[in-house]
Write a protein that holds these residues in place. Structure first.
Motif, PDB file in Angstrom:
ATOM      1  N   TRP A  11       0.901  -1.173  -0.052  1.00 20.05           N
ATOM      2  CA  TRP A  11      -0.044   0.138   0.166  1.00 20.05           C
ATOM      3  C   TRP A  11       0.863   1.434   0.030  1.00 20.05           C
ATOM      4  O   TRP A  11       0.500   2.212  -0.683  1.00 20.05           O
ATOM      5  CB  TRP A  11      -0.786  -0.008   1.363  1.00 20.05           C
ATOM      6  CG  TRP A  11      -1.567   1.191   1.554  1.00 20.05           C
ATOM      7  CD1 TRP A  11      -1.650   2.096   2.663  1.00 20.05           C
ATOM      8  CD2 TRP A  11      -2.507   1.921   0.466  1.00 20.05           C
ATOM      9  NE1 TRP A  11      -2.533   3.056   2.425  1.00 20.05           N
ATOM     10  CE2 TRP A  11      -3.117   2.990   1.209  1.00 20.05           C
ATOM     11  CE3 TRP A  11      -3.103   1.387  -0.800  1.00 20.05           C
ATOM     12  CZ2 TRP A  11      -4.118   3.608   0.703  1.00 20.05           C
ATOM     13  CZ3 TRP A  11      -4.144   2.133  -1.060  1.00 20.05           C
ATOM     14  CH2 TRP A  11      -4.642   3.325  -0.474  1.00 20.05           C
ATOM     15  N   ASN A  12       1.904   1.478   0.754  1.00 18.80           N
ATOM     16  CA  ASN A  12       2.838   2.527   0.723  1.00 18.80           C
ATOM     17  C   ASN A  12       3.447   2.787  -0.332  1.00 18.80           C
ATOM     18  O   ASN A  12       3.783   3.989  -0.994  1.00 18.80           O
ATOM     19  CB  ASN A  12       3.571   2.242   2.146  1.00 18.80           C
ATOM     20  CG  ASN A  12       2.944   2.545   3.374  1.00 18.80           C
ATOM     21  OD1 ASN A  12       2.005   3.417   3.518  1.00 18.80           O
ATOM     22  ND2 ASN A  12       3.621   1.727   4.493  1.00 18.80           N
ATOM     23  N   THR A  13       3.951   1.783  -1.160  1.00 17.57           N
ATOM     24  CA  THR A  13       4.734   2.106  -2.255  1.00 17.57           C
ATOM     25  C   THR A  13       3.725   2.374  -3.355  1.00 17.57           C
ATOM     26  O   THR A  13       3.980   3.322  -4.103  1.00 17.57           O
ATOM     27  CB  THR A  13       5.204   0.415  -2.806  1.00 17.57           C
ATOM     28  OG1 THR A  13       6.054   0.115  -1.818  1.00 17.57           O
ATOM     29  CG2 THR A  13       5.843   0.734  -4.048  1.00 17.57           C
ATOM     30  N   TYR A  26      -2.899  -6.077   4.614  1.00 18.98           N
ATOM     31  CA  TYR A  26      -2.078  -5.099   5.206  1.00 18.98           C
ATOM     32  C   TYR A  26      -3.049  -4.405   6.341  1.00 18.98           C
ATOM     33  O   TYR A  26      -4.200  -4.151   6.086  1.00 18.98           O
ATOM     34  CB  TYR A  26      -1.402  -3.889   4.505  1.00 18.98           C
ATOM     35  CG  TYR A  26      -0.568  -4.469   3.637  1.00 18.98           C
ATOM     36  CD1 TYR A  26       0.660  -4.743   3.710  1.00 18.98           C
ATOM     37  CD2 TYR A  26      -1.183  -4.650   2.317  1.00 18.98           C
ATOM     38  CE1 TYR A  26       1.563  -5.306   2.769  1.00 18.98           C
ATOM     39  CE2 TYR A  26      -0.146  -5.157   1.014  1.00 18.98           C
ATOM     40  CZ  TYR A  26       1.242  -5.579   1.637  1.00 18.98           C
ATOM     41  OH  TYR A  26       1.980  -6.105   0.644  1.00 18.98           O
ATOM     42  N   PRO A  27      -2.791  -4.727   7.687  1.00 18.86           N
ATOM     43  CA  PRO A  27      -3.621  -4.073   8.861  1.00 18.86           C
ATOM     44  C   PRO A  27      -3.749  -2.519   8.822  1.00 18.86           C
ATOM     45  O   PRO A  27      -2.709  -1.711   8.303  1.00 18.86           O
ATOM     46  CB  PRO A  27      -3.120  -4.436  10.022  1.00 18.86           C
ATOM     47  CG  PRO A  27      -1.521  -4.800   9.709  1.00 18.86           C
ATOM     48  CD  PRO A  27      -1.462  -5.040   8.235  1.00 18.86           C
ATOM     49  N   ASN A  28      -4.815  -2.074   9.284  1.00 15.46           N
ATOM     50  CA  ASN A  28      -5.031  -0.720   9.901  1.00 15.46           C
ATOM     51  C   ASN A  28      -4.892   0.339   8.410  1.00 15.46           C
ATOM     52  O   ASN A  28      -4.579   1.623   8.639  1.00 15.46           O
ATOM     53  CB  ASN A  28      -3.732  -0.377  10.757  1.00 15.46           C
ATOM     54  CG  ASN A  28      -4.189  -1.143  12.147  1.00 15.46           C
ATOM     55  OD1 ASN A  28      -4.987  -1.433  12.500  1.00 15.46           O
ATOM     56  ND2 ASN A  28      -3.050  -1.419  12.611  1.00 15.46           N
ATOM     57  N   ILE A  29      -5.292  -0.095   7.116  1.00 15.49           N
ATOM     58  CA  ILE A  29      -5.223   0.814   6.157  1.00 15.49           C
ATOM     59  C   ILE A  29      -6.640   1.011   5.500  1.00 15.49           C
ATOM     60  O   ILE A  29      -6.759   1.610   4.475  1.00 15.49           O
ATOM     61  CB  ILE A  29      -4.152   0.250   5.104  1.00 15.49           C
ATOM     62  CG1 ILE A  29      -4.769  -0.762   4.379  1.00 15.49           C
ATOM     63  CG2 ILE A  29      -2.633   0.220   5.633  1.00 15.49           C
ATOM     64  CD1 ILE A  29      -4.089  -1.385   3.243  1.00 15.49           C
ATOM     65  N   HIS A  34      -2.378   6.227  13.328  1.00 13.04           N
ATOM     66  CA  HIS A  34      -1.720   4.989  13.700  1.00 13.04           C
ATOM     67  C   HIS A  34      -0.730   5.428  14.682  1.00 13.04           C
ATOM     68  O   HIS A  34      -0.708   4.277  15.517  1.00 13.04           O
ATOM     69  CB  HIS A  34      -0.663   4.828  12.381  1.00 13.04           C
ATOM     70  CG  HIS A  34      -1.421   4.142  10.914  1.00 13.04           C
ATOM     71  ND1 HIS A  34      -0.895   3.965   9.813  1.00 13.04           N
ATOM     72  CD2 HIS A  34      -2.810   3.834  10.997  1.00 13.04           C
ATOM     73  CE1 HIS A  34      -1.762   3.399   9.117  1.00 13.04           C
ATOM     74  NE2 HIS A  34      -2.697   3.272   9.775  1.00 13.04           N
ATOM     75  N   SER A  35      -0.353   6.551  15.015  1.00 12.11           N
ATOM     76  CA  SER A  35       0.658   6.919  16.255  1.00 12.11           C
ATOM     77  C   SER A  35      -0.117   6.940  17.389  1.00 12.11           C
ATOM     78  O   SER A  35      -0.046   6.367  18.354  1.00 12.11           O
ATOM     79  CB  SER A  35       1.071   8.175  16.058  1.00 12.11           C
ATOM     80  OG  SER A  35       1.940   8.508  14.871  1.00 12.11           O
ATOM     81  N   SER A  36      -1.526   7.286  17.567  1.00 10.19           N
ATOM     82  CA  SER A  36      -2.583   7.418  18.559  1.00 10.19           C
ATOM     83  C   SER A  36      -2.842   5.948  18.877  1.00 10.19           C
ATOM     84  O   SER A  36      -2.842   5.722  20.047  1.00 10.19           O
ATOM     85  CB  SER A  36      -3.682   8.332  18.431  1.00 10.19           C
ATOM     86  OG  SER A  36      -4.342   7.712  17.176  1.00 10.19           O
ATOM     87  N   SER A  37      -3.186   4.957  17.905  1.00 10.95           N
ATOM     88  CA  SER A  37      -3.462   3.803  18.141  1.00 10.95           C
ATOM     89  C   SER A  37      -2.493   3.066  18.836  1.00 10.95           C
ATOM     90  O   SER A  37      -2.651   2.248  19.565  1.00 10.95           O
ATOM     91  CB  SER A  37      -3.902   3.086  16.734  1.00 10.95           C
ATOM     92  OG  SER A  37      -5.100   3.968  16.122  1.00 10.95           O
TER      93      SER A  37
END
Length: 611
Positions: A422-424, A553-556, A599-602
């Motif tokens: 996903w990021n790519t 991929y998780p959390n996307i 993502h950071s807060s999670s």
């Protein structure tokens, strides 16, 4: 006697001064700077006195120790005017010199070709005049002075070049007889289309007839036999004083004279015909098997000097190098065929051979200038050079080994190789969006793309996206190209055949949907990707839209949904409701930042609950 010996020793030390005492890299550098200052040039050479000659100067190579300049390779850089004396000729370690396909004129300096280390000289396709210098380096292996305006005869000193393997003097105005060049190492010879006369020396009769074409006064093998020597006028007068010619003898002489005139006329016609045929060849002096069969078939000999490089391009090759390169087809697109071309020196570029160009030369060159400006961005594939003729239009780009987004997205499926994560995918698409936004920012009516698709997004070594094929649509026959990219075209473009910035936004929206779904919009089962996505979302089966490879991929999920909304905004049917590309970039970047915070807060919440 002793005094004589002392004088001999003294003379030896005076005359023999080692080269590294009189010349070094500093003097070589100064000689090149003097040359650049005295000879105007269209392309910037980037020769800076503060940088390294051996590693930074365009077209300059040094010996392995980096102490002397050994090669100059500046073909097609727009040099014009005469070569000044005491510049290049001071490089006494020079082995390779290529200044071909420029606009140099005047005499070739007599001290240039006599450099003691010189082995390969390529000065063809300039405007040099005068005689060939008589003093030549004894180590010369290749001498190419073809397609100039040289006159006079071939210097007899050529006979003494024991290492000469190739001699090209065609298309000049050289005259007189051809000297006997019994050189065992000579394998390639072309003396065609000059003004040589007389018999061809026996030592050169092993070469093919096209080595001597266009010299109507030459005779002997491999051309036509030389005419039989006829009696002199004095001999004829002596014979008539003893016996008058009979009527039938006069008739015979008249017929014979007419036959000779007829044969000479036929020979001239044949030579002219050969010359015309020869003008259609892509490379003179080369065999048919050496011609590139993939591109450049419409390039005429007189136009070899017209490869135009953009400022900042560091390539040091010309059109002849390009046409000699080994070519591999990379793909056939809407606007032409792309080839991977590997030059003799190992340089790799992409050559795009355009088809269905409707623009004339002036309009084409103006658009190339605009493309050159638009290419000055990290996310735009820059155009490095172009060639224009009536029958052939070529574009030269950097070669990008990772290929296109389309190939990376769809090429690995079913092969067991991991798909793009996903990021790519996001990084590539965001880079392409920035490139398109930059193109649109030029403000011109022609500063648009018009052919955005995943195969026109190339991927850099650090997995960033770059938009390619920019600015070509205004030059093309639009109706025929539209039919070949129907899956990416906005509805109004299909109806009106007119493109604009908002139709580019639509095409990019299709690319985003392609990235999210993993489906190519031109597949048979997906005739209209935006319509299919809308129908699935309308039934509230949004999860069914996304590529199954992304579900690993998780959390996307939230980020994918937001990106789907951006894509659907781009492909709305009413063009006035579509965002601009600047707005698309801001939304994509905002989506990424928002997701990073989530993502950071999670992660922080998860960490605080961990015992």
């Amino acid at each position: 006697m002793k005094l004589q010996s002392y004088f001999s020793i003294l003379t030896f030390f005076i005359l023999y001064i080692p080269p590294n005492v009189t010349s070094d890299l500093t003097s070589d550098k100064q000689a090149l700077l003097d040359f650049a200052a005295a000879v105007p040039h269209v392309r910037k050479l980037n020769w800076n006195i503060s940088t390294s000659v051996c590693s930074s100067w365009c077209g300059i190579s040094c010996n392995p120790t980096g102490t002397r300049v050994t090669a100059i390779h500046l073909p097609g850089v727009g040099l014009y005017g005469p070569i000044p004396r005491n510049t290049i000729s001071k490089l006494d370690s020079l082995r390779f010199l290529s200044l071909r396909s420029n606009y140099l004129n005047g005499n070739i300096p007599s001290d240039l070709l006599s450099l003691p280390s010189l082995r390969n000289v390529y000065l063809q396709r300039n405007n040099f005049s005068g005689n060939i210098p008589p003093f030549l380096s004894p180590k010369l292996s290749v001498l190419d002075l073809s397609v100039n305006a040289l006159s006079g005869n071939i210097p007899r000193t050529l006979q003494k070049l024991e290492h000469l393997s190739a001699l090209y003097l065609e298309n000049n105005s050289l005259s007189s007889d051809i000297p006997d060049m019994d050189i065992p190492t000579l394998k390639l010879l072309n003396l065609s289309f000059n003004k040589f006369r007389g018999p061809i020396p026996e030592s050169l009769r092993k070469f093919p007839s096209n080595s001597f074409d266009g010299n109507s006064l030459l005779c002997g093998l491999p051309l036509n036999p030389c005419p039989i020597v006829t009696p002199t006028p004095a001999e004829i007068r002596g014979a008539t004083s003893k016996k008058k010619l009979r009527g039938n003898s006069i008739v015979s002489i008249a017929i014979g004279g007419f036959a000779v005139v007829f044969l000479v006329g036929m020979l001239i016609c044949v030579c002219c015909w050969k010359k015309r045929d020869r003008g259609n060849n892509v490379l003179k002096g080369k065999s048919e098997s050496e011609k590139p069969k993939d591109f450049g078939s419409g390039i005429q000999e007189a136009e070899k000097n017209k490869l135009f490089f953009f400022e900042g391009c560091h390539y040091s090759f010309d059109l002849e190098d390009l046409l000699r390169a080994s070519a591999e087809v990379l793909g056939k697109g809407s606007y032409g065929t792309a080839y991977k071309a590997v030059l003799e020196d190992g340089t790799t570029v992409v050559v795009k051979r355009l088809k269905e160009v409707m623009a004339g030369k002036k309009e084409f060159e103006q658009q190339m200038e605009l493309i050159g400006r638009m290419g000055r961005h990290d996310n735009v594939v820059p155009l490095r050079a172009y060639y224009y003729s009536k029958d052939e239009k070529l574009l030269v780009y950097n070669y990008m080994p990772r290929g296109s987004f389309s190939a990376l997205l769809h090429g690995n499926r079913g092969t067991g190789t991991s798909a793009l994560d996903w990021n790519t995918r996001l990084k590539i698409c965001l880079g392409a969006a920035k490139g398109i936004a930059h193109i649109h920012s030029e403000g011109s009516l022609k500063s648009l793309h018009g052919n955005i698709k995943s195969s026109n997004i190339l991927v850099t070594s650090d997995l960033d996206g770059c938009i390619s094929d920019i600015g070509l649509t205004p030059l093309m026959n639009l109706p025929s190209t539209i039919s070949r990219t129907i899956g990416y075209r906005a509805p109004e473009v299909i109806e009106t055949r007119k493109i604009n910035h908002k139709s580019d936004v639509y095409s990019f929206g299709v690319v985003l949907l392609e990235m999210l779904t993993g489906k190519a919009p031109v597949r048979e089962d997906v005739v209209d990707l935006p319509r299919w996505v809308r129908s699935v979302v309308r039934e509230e089966w949004t999860a069914e839209v996304f590529d199954v490879e992304l579900m690993k991929y998780p959390n996307i999920e939230e980020e994918m949904v937001q990106m789907l909304q951006i894509a659907l905004a781009c492909v709305t049917k009413v063009q006035e409701m579509r965002p601009t590309m600047d707005e698309v970039v801001r939304m994509m970047e905002g989506n990424r930042q928002s997701d990073s915070k989530n993502h950071s807060s999670s992660q922080a919440e998860s960490d605080s609950q961990t015992p």
